[in-house]
Design a protein around this motif. Structure first.
Motif, PDB file in Angstrom:
ATOM      1  N   LEU A  21      38.073   6.200   3.550  1.00  0.00           N
ATOM      2  CA  LEU A  21      37.885   4.749   3.476  1.00  0.00           C
ATOM      3  C   LEU A  21      38.932   4.108   2.573  1.00  0.00           C
ATOM      4  O   LEU A  21      39.030   4.452   1.389  1.00  0.00           O
ATOM      5  N   HIS A  23      40.387   0.526   1.208  1.00  0.00           N
ATOM      6  CA  HIS A  23      39.981  -0.875   1.029  1.00  0.00           C
ATOM      7  C   HIS A  23      41.141  -1.871   1.143  1.00  0.00           C
ATOM      8  O   HIS A  23      42.318  -1.498   1.121  1.00  0.00           O
ATOM      9  N   GLU A  29      36.946   1.864  -4.164  1.00  0.00           N
ATOM     10  CA  GLU A  29      36.526   3.005  -3.333  1.00  0.00           C
ATOM     11  C   GLU A  29      35.124   2.841  -2.741  1.00  0.00           C
ATOM     12  O   GLU A  29      34.734   3.582  -1.849  1.00  0.00           O
ATOM     13  N   GLY A  47      35.865   7.652  -0.199  1.00  0.00           N
ATOM     14  CA  GLY A  47      36.410   6.335  -0.538  1.00  0.00           C
ATOM     15  C   GLY A  47      37.468   6.510  -1.622  1.00  0.00           C
ATOM     16  O   GLY A  47      37.230   7.181  -2.624  1.00  0.00           O
TER      17      GLY A  47
END
Ligand code: MLT
Length: 203
Positions: A21, A23, A29, A47
């Protein structure tokens, strides 16, 4: 393990699947955890926080102005992230067989750079509101790559022709790209996430 990036790992019920993931500017995260769960509730989630700061906002690489990237920094940070991800996948998810990156905005741009400039690290990529990260360097063969693009016809930060050019570059290198266009500006909406979920589950 390599700890260049602040990150969170949430183990899923299916050890074969991992979602990375990435951002947008000013995120962290945790931002895309719910998006990841919506795309695949059984996958592990990794993340990762970008380690460049712009006025207190985390990003994955420096930019000179909005939409104008510091290419030297982009390549350096992409390499650093690539090495981190390789290490983190081995460490947290040694049984993974299906790795999917989910990136939004700045996170989608670094994911596109990983695809274009580095050896295979993810099988599938979901790029929400991405642009062409660089133009003056070679692009890897991408015959293996399955890519979902979500973009805004009226995105004020990522002009439509930027995303279209990225799609052309990826396709020219052999990637299979599904593009989906929305009328919600730069926002990531539930409709977009739902369509990415449908795409992810269509294989
Ligand atoms: C970038 O800098 O990657 C793009 O302009 C998108 C963003 O603002 O994050």
């Amino acid at each position: 393990m390599n700890d260049t990036h602040q990150h969170i790992f949430i183990e899923g019920t299916d050890p074969k699947k991992v979602l990375i993931l990435l951002h947008g500017t000013g995120g962290n995260e945790h931002d895309l955890i719910n998006v990841g769960k919506h795309i695949d509730s059984t996958a592990s989630l990794l993340g990762v926080r970008g380690n460049v700061m712009e006025g207190g906002m985390p990003r994955y690489f420096r930019r000179l102005a909005e939409g104008v990237f510091d290419e030297e920094d982009l390549f350096f940070r992409a390499e650093q992230l690539y090495l981190f991800l390789k290490d983190a996948l081995l460490h947290y998810a040694p049984k993974s067989e299906l790795v999917t990156a989910i990136g939004y905005s700045n996170g989608a741009n670094i994911a596109a750079t990983l695809l274009m400039k580095h050896k295979k690290i993810m099988d599938r990529s979901i790029l929400f509101h991405a642009m062409v990260p660089y133009r003056n360097q070679p692009v890897h063969e991408l015959n293996y790559a399955q890519i979902f693009i979500g973009a805004g016809v009226n995105d004020p930060i990522i002009p439509k022709n930027e995303t279209q050019e990225l799609i052309n570059v990826l396709r020219a290198k052999g990637a299979t790209v599904e593009d989906n266009w929305y009328n919600n500006g730069h926002q990531l909406t539930i409709e977009e996430v739902q369509q990415a979920h449908n795409w992810y589950n269509s294989f």
